[in-house]
Design an enzyme around this catalytic site. Structure first.
Site, PDB file in Angstrom:
ATOM      1  N   HIS A  99       0.830  -1.214   0.000  1.00  0.00           N
ATOM      2  CA  HIS A  99       0.000   0.000   0.000  1.00  0.00           C
ATOM      3  C   HIS A  99       0.866   1.266   0.000  1.00  0.00           C
ATOM      4  CE1 HIS A  99       0.998   0.892   4.201  1.00  0.00           C
ATOM      5  NE2 HIS A  99       0.867  -0.410   4.418  1.00  0.00           N
ATOM      6  N   GLU A 157      -1.981  -7.008   7.161  1.00  0.00           N
ATOM      7  CA  GLU A 157      -0.658  -6.927   7.771  1.00  0.00           C
ATOM      8  C   GLU A 157      -0.593  -7.859   8.986  1.00  0.00           C
ATOM      9  OE1 GLU A 157       2.299  -6.831   7.614  1.00  0.00           O
ATOM     10  OE2 GLU A 157       2.910  -4.732   7.436  1.00  0.00           O
TER      11      GLU A 157
END
Length: 224
Positions: free
Chosen positions: A13, A103
């Protein structure tokens, strides 16, 4: 039946406010900051160099099409995917959100900087073996690698793009390619590589065998 070839682009990201100050995010749902999302560069590629990660990635991907697009369900990944994917890229398909692409869950360490983590009473035990020890309330690296490999194992051919996170992508690569743990000075995880924001890691699977074609390629940011 011929082997199905899978081509996977795994994308980290764009930048967030917590990235800017080196604060652990994990499962904490932080949005992109201006540098991560800013789109003005698409109209003027030479303007505001370095301030448009997702927009520069969109320019790089605009001539590509994908059979499948996946994303972590955390907003920093979803925002990056939404800004970066060209309008034609999915040919009528939708972006699939999968929590397995999240994550690493850092549990009690989320929201902390490295010095604050080091002061936590659980830090020394976790640091002794982050692959198999989890922070309080969190995951070990082995946990992350397992869910990422579970996700990748379900891909069934074609061109796939997936928007995920730095530790998650590196845990996937370490699991697939059996990278040994390598302690990193000034960094709490024994992962031998770093990935920049919106960097592309390109993999290919044929006959069940994965190969790595590019690692953290962020040439689009230099072009900006």
């Amino acid at each position: 039946m011929p082997d199905q070839i899978t081509r996977l682009i795994a994308v980290r990201h764009g930048e967030t406010a917590w990235n800017r100050v080196s604060r652990i995010q994990g499962h904490t749902d932080i949005a992109l900051n201006e540098q991560g999302r800013w789109q003005g560069v698409t109209d003027n590629p030479l303007a505001e160099r370095g301030k448009a990660e997702a927009a520069l990635l969109a320019r790089r991907l605009r001539a590509q099409a994908f059979d499948r697009a996946e994303s972590s369900d955390l907003q920093r990944a979803v925002e990056t995917a939404t800004l970066a994917l060209p309008g034609h890229a999915l040919a009528g398909h939708t972006l699939n959100l999968d929590p397995r692409l999240r994550e690493m869950n850092f549990g009690a360490f989320e929201g902390l900087t490295l010095p604050e983590m080091q002061a936590h009473p659980a830090f020394a035990h976790w640091q002794a073996d982050p692959w198999h020890h989890a922070p309080p309330g969190g995951e070990s690296l082995a946990d992350v690698a397992a869910r990422m490999q579970d996700w990748a194992g379900e891909l069934d051919g074609g061109r796939v793009i997936a928007f995920s996170h730095s530790v998650a992508i590196r845990a996937l690569l370490a699991g697939l390619f059996r990278w040994p743990p390598v302690p990193q000075p000034g960094y709490p995880l024994p992962l031998p590589v770093r990935l920049g924001h919106t960097g592309l890691s390109v993999l290919k699977r044929r006959a069940g065998h994965w190969t790595l074609r590019a690692l953290g390629d962020a040439a689009h940011l230099e072009e900006g």
